[in-house]
Design a protein around this motif. Structure first.
Motif, PDB file in Angstrom:
ATOM      1  N   TYR A 114     139.932  -8.451  -3.491  1.00 15.09           N
ATOM      2  CA  TYR A 114     139.852  -8.480  -2.462  1.00 15.09           C
ATOM      3  C   TYR A 114     139.543  -6.777  -2.632  1.00 15.09           C
ATOM      4  CZ  TYR A 114     144.177 -11.277  -4.036  1.00 15.09           C
ATOM      5  OH  TYR A 114     145.164 -12.172  -3.910  1.00 15.09           O
ATOM      6  N   TYR A 143     139.692  -3.287   0.279  1.00 18.51           N
ATOM      7  CA  TYR A 143     140.757  -2.836   1.562  1.00 18.51           C
ATOM      8  C   TYR A 143     139.976  -1.133   1.294  1.00 18.51           C
ATOM      9  CZ  TYR A 143     144.680  -5.659  -0.382  1.00 18.51           C
ATOM     10  OH  TYR A 143     145.257  -7.076  -0.428  1.00 18.51           O
ATOM     11  N   GLN A 186     140.834   2.845   3.332  1.00 13.98           N
ATOM     12  CA  GLN A 186     142.254   3.594   3.495  1.00 13.98           C
ATOM     13  C   GLN A 186     141.657   4.781   3.824  1.00 13.98           C
ATOM     14  OE1 GLN A 186     145.257   3.948  -0.127  1.00 13.98           O
ATOM     15  NE2 GLN A 186     146.268   3.839   1.248  1.00 13.98           N
ATOM     16  N   LYS A 245     146.447   8.417   4.589  1.00 12.14           N
ATOM     17  CA  LYS A 245     147.389   9.030   5.523  1.00 12.14           C
ATOM     18  C   LYS A 245     148.537   7.730   6.433  1.00 12.14           C
ATOM     19  CE  LYS A 245     148.710  14.178   5.175  1.00 12.14           C
ATOM     20  NZ  LYS A 245     149.264  14.479   4.418  1.00 12.14           N
ATOM     21  N   LYS A 246     147.445   7.197   5.817  1.00 15.70           N
ATOM     22  CA  LYS A 246     147.349   5.434   6.413  1.00 15.70           C
ATOM     23  C   LYS A 246     147.293   4.509   4.673  1.00 15.70           C
ATOM     24  CE  LYS A 246     146.933   6.855  10.748  1.00 15.70           C
ATOM     25  NZ  LYS A 246     148.223   6.767  11.753  1.00 15.70           N
ATOM     26  N   PRO A 247     148.179   3.425   5.318  1.00 14.64           N
ATOM     27  CA  PRO A 247     148.285   2.551   4.624  1.00 14.64           C
ATOM     28  C   PRO A 247     147.482   1.897   3.803  1.00 14.64           C
ATOM     29  CG  PRO A 247     149.215   1.780   6.569  1.00 14.64           C
ATOM     30  CD  PRO A 247     148.466   2.975   7.044  1.00 14.64           C
ATOM     31  N   PRO A 248     146.532   1.173   3.447  1.00 14.42           N
ATOM     32  CA  PRO A 248     145.251   0.474   3.109  1.00 14.42           C
ATOM     33  C   PRO A 248     145.284  -1.245   4.098  1.00 14.42           C
ATOM     34  CG  PRO A 248     146.514   0.971   0.994  1.00 14.42           C
ATOM     35  CD  PRO A 248     147.243   1.136   1.932  1.00 14.42           C
ATOM     36  N   LEU A 287     142.950  -4.335   4.509  1.00 15.79           N
ATOM     37  CA  LEU A 287     142.624  -5.513   4.489  1.00 15.79           C
ATOM     38  C   LEU A 287     141.472  -5.798   5.012  1.00 15.79           C
ATOM     39  CD1 LEU A 287     142.502  -8.063   2.336  1.00 15.79           C
ATOM     40  CD2 LEU A 287     143.188  -9.144   3.824  1.00 15.79           C
ATOM     41  N   GLU A 315     138.121  -9.351   8.166  1.00 15.33           N
ATOM     42  CA  GLU A 315     139.455  -9.288   8.161  1.00 15.33           C
ATOM     43  C   GLU A 315     137.713  -8.427   9.779  1.00 15.33           C
ATOM     44  OE1 GLU A 315     142.804  -8.884   8.489  1.00 15.33           O
ATOM     45  OE2 GLU A 315     142.098 -10.869   8.036  1.00 15.33           O
ATOM     46  N   LEU A 340     138.913   5.872   1.326  1.00 13.28           N
ATOM     47  CA  LEU A 340     139.022   5.511  -0.067  1.00 13.28           C
ATOM     48  C   LEU A 340     138.519   4.055   0.177  1.00 13.28           C
ATOM     49  CD1 LEU A 340     139.615   5.990  -3.427  1.00 13.28           C
ATOM     50  CD2 LEU A 340     142.353   5.612  -2.037  1.00 13.28           C
ATOM     51  N   LEU A 360     139.228   1.069  -1.535  1.00 13.10           N
ATOM     52  CA  LEU A 360     140.313   0.279  -3.290  1.00 13.10           C
ATOM     53  C   LEU A 360     139.566  -1.422  -3.695  1.00 13.10           C
ATOM     54  CD1 LEU A 360     143.344   1.538  -1.648  1.00 13.10           C
ATOM     55  CD2 LEU A 360     142.324   1.885  -4.107  1.00 13.10           C
ATOM     56  N   GLN A 369     149.043  -8.110  -6.818  1.00 10.29           N
ATOM     57  CA  GLN A 369     147.428  -7.593  -7.265  1.00 10.29           C
ATOM     58  C   GLN A 369     147.532  -6.142  -8.314  1.00 10.29           C
ATOM     59  OE1 GLN A 369     145.825  -7.262  -3.556  1.00 10.29           O
ATOM     60  NE2 GLN A 369     146.791  -8.950  -2.299  1.00 10.29           N
ATOM     61  N   PHE A 385     145.252  -3.121  -8.437  1.00 13.59           N
ATOM     62  CA  PHE A 385     144.302  -2.309  -8.187  1.00 13.59           C
ATOM     63  C   PHE A 385     143.456  -1.258  -8.566  1.00 13.59           C
ATOM     64  CE2 PHE A 385     145.174  -2.742  -3.431  1.00 13.59           C
ATOM     65  CZ  PHE A 385     146.258  -3.514  -3.387  1.00 13.59           C
ATOM     66  N   GLY A 386     142.351  -0.857  -8.222  1.00 13.20           N
ATOM     67  CA  GLY A 386     141.215   0.295  -8.593  1.00 13.20           C
ATOM     68  C   GLY A 386     141.345   0.938  -8.406  1.00 13.20           C
ATOM     69  N   PRO A 387     141.161   2.046  -9.010  1.00 23.57           N
ATOM     70  CA  PRO A 387     141.278   3.698  -8.227  1.00 23.57           C
ATOM     71  C   PRO A 387     140.618   4.039  -6.992  1.00 23.57           C
ATOM     72  CG  PRO A 387     140.278   4.162 -10.182  1.00 23.57           C
ATOM     73  CD  PRO A 387     140.832   2.191 -10.317  1.00 23.57           C
ATOM     74  N   TYR A 404     155.618  -2.405  -3.381  1.00 22.07           N
ATOM     75  CA  TYR A 404     154.117  -1.598  -4.128  1.00 22.07           C
ATOM     76  C   TYR A 404     154.610  -0.128  -4.139  1.00 22.07           C
ATOM     77  CZ  TYR A 404     151.156  -5.515  -4.719  1.00 22.07           C
ATOM     78  OH  TYR A 404     150.864  -6.683  -5.299  1.00 22.07           O
ATOM     79  N   GLY A 458     145.331   3.943  -7.414  1.00 17.74           N
ATOM     80  CA  GLY A 458     145.310   2.825  -6.473  1.00 17.74           C
ATOM     81  C   GLY A 458     146.570   2.329  -5.947  1.00 17.74           C
ATOM     82  N   PRO A 459     147.387   1.518  -5.323  1.00 19.10           N
ATOM     83  CA  PRO A 459     148.541   0.645  -5.181  1.00 19.10           C
ATOM     84  C   PRO A 459     149.035   0.534  -7.010  1.00 19.10           C
ATOM     85  CG  PRO A 459     147.605   0.977  -2.943  1.00 19.10           C
ATOM     86  CD  PRO A 459     146.778   1.467  -3.858  1.00 19.10           C
ATOM     87  N   TYR A 494     155.620   0.616  -0.608  1.00 17.17           N
ATOM     88  CA  TYR A 494     155.288  -0.594   0.654  1.00 17.17           C
ATOM     89  C   TYR A 494     156.068  -1.708  -0.018  1.00 17.17           C
ATOM     90  CZ  TYR A 494     151.038   2.806   1.374  1.00 17.17           C
ATOM     91  OH  TYR A 494     150.421   3.648   2.164  1.00 17.17           O
TER      92      TYR A 494
END
Lengths: 113, 112
Positions: free
Chosen positions: A33, A35, A37, A40-43, A45, A58, A88, A90, A102, A104-106, B36, B43-44, B87
């Motif tokens: 996947y 994403y 980001q 101050k917002k969510p990731p 998709l 998407e 960012l 992800l 899932q 996630f990477g950094p 998460y 990352g999450p 989340y």
């Protein structure tokens, strides 16, 4: 190895540049996947790959072009980006698309000048 | 759109239990609830998930109401390192599988 790695960690690019983000996992996961980001917002998709085939896009602008050359690698090719694309980015993977957690990477922090 | 609603922020004293609520009133029968967390600039990280039974692992417990319209994540003994955005996610079905849509999350501050 339970890690998702992303390179580079930071990237600064101009609006006319072409660059690529890379993501790698060696957990045998078949879903990967991307994403995006913003601060101050969510990731959000962007793309989903399952068995190296694109399953979800998407409605991402064509200046972002994903590629999954094999089951361990996921790339995001960038071209003619805008400053508002700074974010960012992800990458994540999961064993299968139908379920599972899932990993996630950094992330790669991208700045478009 | 995300199918979950969470309070924007919460405080918790170090060593106490942190109880993070989540509403998901439109959840479908075969959709799982996932939690998460994201520590600043990382990352999450997956915490836990469940369908209808309560779940517990080494990180947390997940309590899901009988009607499945809400759930609570419990961190039994919060530490300063648990300060993060949490989340609650209901994975949405689409043709071919599920996709993860993040909601706004709850910013948890653990204070000494």
């Amino acid at each position: 190895d339970t890690e998702v790695t992303q390179t580079p960690k930071h990237l600064v690019m101009g609006m006319t540049n072409k660059k690529s983000l890379k993501c790698e996992q060696h957990m045998g996961h078949r879903a990967m996947y991307w994403y995006k980001q913003k601060a101050k917002k969510p990731p959000e998709l962007m793309f989903v790959y399952s068995y190296e085939k694109l399953s979800i896009n998407e409605s991402v602008p064509s200046r972002f072009s994903p590629e999954c050359p094999n089951s361990s690698l996921l790339n995001l090719h960038l071209h003619a980006l805008q400053p508002e694309d700074s974010a960012l980015y992800l990458c994540a993977s999961s064993r299968l698309l139908q379920g599972n957690e899932q990993f996630f990477g950094p992330g790669t922090r991208l700045t478009v000048l | 759109d995300a199918k979950t609603t969470q309070p924007p922020s919460m405080d918790c004293a170090e060593g106490r239990a942190a109880n993070l609520p989540c509403n998901h009133s439109t959840i479908s029968g075969n959709e799982y609830v996932y939690w998460y967390r994201q520590i600043h600039s990382q990352g999450p990280q997956y915490i836990i998930h469940g369908l209808k039974n309560n779940e517990t692992n080494e990180m947390a417990s997940l309590i899901i109401t009988e009607d499945r319209k809400s759930s609570t994540l419990i961190l039994p003994h919060a530490t300063l390192r648990d300060t993060a955005v949490y989340y609650c996610i209901v994975r949405m079905m689409f043709t071919g599988g599920f996709k993860t849509i993040f909601g706004a999350g709850t910013r948890l501050f653990v204070k000494a």
